[in-house]
Design a protein around this motif. Structure first.
Motif, PDB file in Angstrom:
ATOM      1  N   GLU A 266       0.829  -1.206   0.000  1.00 20.34           N
ATOM      2  CA  GLU A 266       0.000   0.000   0.000  1.00 20.34           C
ATOM      3  C   GLU A 266       0.861   1.253   0.000  1.00 20.34           C
ATOM      4  O   GLU A 266       0.507   2.268  -0.630  1.00 20.34           O
ATOM      5  N   SER A 267       1.988   1.224   0.694  1.00 20.59           N
ATOM      6  CA  SER A 267       2.894   2.360   0.699  1.00 20.59           C
ATOM      7  C   SER A 267       3.443   2.630  -0.695  1.00 20.59           C
ATOM      8  O   SER A 267       3.499   3.789  -1.151  1.00 20.59           O
ATOM      9  N   ARG A 270       0.852   4.251  -2.925  1.00 20.32           N
ATOM     10  CA  ARG A 270       0.688   5.684  -2.665  1.00 20.32           C
ATOM     11  C   ARG A 270       1.865   6.487  -3.226  1.00 20.32           C
ATOM     12  O   ARG A 270       1.693   7.598  -3.736  1.00 20.32           O
ATOM     13  N   GLU A 271       3.069   5.941  -3.125  1.00 13.30           N
ATOM     14  CA  GLU A 271       4.267   6.676  -3.532  1.00 13.30           C
ATOM     15  C   GLU A 271       4.334   6.945  -5.026  1.00 13.30           C
ATOM     16  O   GLU A 271       4.853   7.982  -5.445  1.00 13.30           O
ATOM     17  N   SER A 274      -0.559   6.922  -7.909  1.00 16.01           N
ATOM     18  CA  SER A 274      -1.760   7.755  -7.883  1.00 16.01           C
ATOM     19  C   SER A 274      -1.480   9.145  -8.446  1.00 16.01           C
ATOM     20  O   SER A 274      -0.663   9.887  -7.889  1.00 16.01           O
ATOM     21  N   ILE A 277      -1.778  11.816  -5.772  1.00 14.79           N
ATOM     22  CA  ILE A 277      -0.780  11.925  -4.706  1.00 14.79           C
ATOM     23  C   ILE A 277       0.592  12.115  -5.358  1.00 14.79           C
ATOM     24  O   ILE A 277       1.195  11.175  -5.860  1.00 14.79           O
TER      25      ILE A 277
END
Length: 298
Positions: A266-267, A270-271, A274, A277
């Motif tokens: 999940e990290s 996100r990094e 997306s 983000i």
């Protein structure tokens, strides 16, 4: 230009300030990567971030527009036996049997006509051992057109592994395989990596696979911000936005069910995955000891 992080020590592979564009489209944007001997680097990122392009630059199949790529301290040059590759689509010769395809690299890099019979016998034994491990021993005398797509890819993997290239590049090699075979070959590849001390670059779209296989996880993405502003006029290419140091060995797949493992996935998502983000370049998660970054004035 400023330099942050390690970057100065001699490494197996040194990529510094590399830029690659196709026409007006920037694909790779100031790529910085130093890799030590024996690392298993998995490379993930969203579509269009330049993963396969980076592999082609390391292979020497293409040249960068800017920056340097050094292998053992020397310019990367054109493709050679020091760097092997397994492409996303299998690359077998249709007129050769599976066994002969696996042995082809050995024969091409040695003068077969004077090679002792014993050496050729050893090669065949090694090839059959690899084919057994990738579940193709019974297909050794078949030809590529007699195999399914997944079987052909397994043969291509054996073809590359028998050469024990000091640097092995793999572009989504397990994508066409069923889940059971894929997991089996993941463990097999880890075992080969540890025994032969290979340096591997493994591109995959599967985050679970990347987190399981790698001793080092690289996230390449075009989703970031810098001081160039925003808008259609800003032509950003992919950068390494995260560089994770992972603990890995050819162990159990039980790790895939652990909370820490799922949190890592999940990290990573996100990094780099997306568009909503977007980290600033100053905040990239470059926690690997060999991570460094060049920042050019734009």
């Amino acid at each position: 230009m400023t330099l942050t992080g390690a970057g100065a020590a001699f490494k197996k592979l040194e990529i510094t300030d590399v830029v690659k564009s196709y026409g007006s489209k920037c694909v790779l944007d100031d790529i910085d990567l130093h890799v030590s001997h024996g690392e298993f680097c998995t490379l993930v990122g969203p579509s269009g971030c330049g993963k396969s392009t980076l592999l082609r630059l390391i292979l020497g199949q293409e040249q960068s527009d800017q920056g340097s790529i050094l292998v053992e301290g020397q310019p990367v040059g054109f493709p050679d036996p020091y760097r092997g590759i397994v492409f996303q689509k299998y690359s077998l010769f249709p007129h050769l049997s599976v066994l002969d395809n696996v042995l082809l690299g050995k024969h091409l890099t040695h003068q077969r006509w004077w090679m002792p019979w014993r050496r050729q016998s050893d090669w065949k034994e090694e090839a059959m051992s690899l084919l057994e491990r990738v579940r193709l021993a019974e297909a050794a005398e078949k030809y590529p057109h007699e195999l399914s797509g997944g079987m052909q890819q397994r043969a291509a993997i054996a073809q590359a592994l028998i050469m024990k290239h000091p640097i092995l590049l793999m572009d989504e090699p397990f994508g066409a395989l069923d889940p059971d075979t894929r997991e089996d070959l993941q463990i097999f590849l880890l075992d080969i990596w540890e025994k032969e001390q290979l340096t591997i670059f493994f591109v995959t779209h599967d985050l679970e696979e990347a987190c399981f296989l790698g001793s080092r996880l690289l996230v390449l993405s075009q989703y970031y911000t810098d001081d160039r502003g925003n808008g259609p006029s800003v032509n950003r290419g992919g950068k390494i936005v995260a560089d994770h140091s992972l603990k890995n060995s050819a162990g159990s797949t039980v790790i895939k069910d652990q909370v820490e493992f799922r949190d890592l996935i999940e990290s990573v998502r996100r990094e780099g995955f997306s568009p909503e983000i977007r980290q600033h370049v100053d905040n990239f998660n470059l926690n690997h000891p060999d991570s460094f970054r060049t920042l050019n004035e734009y």
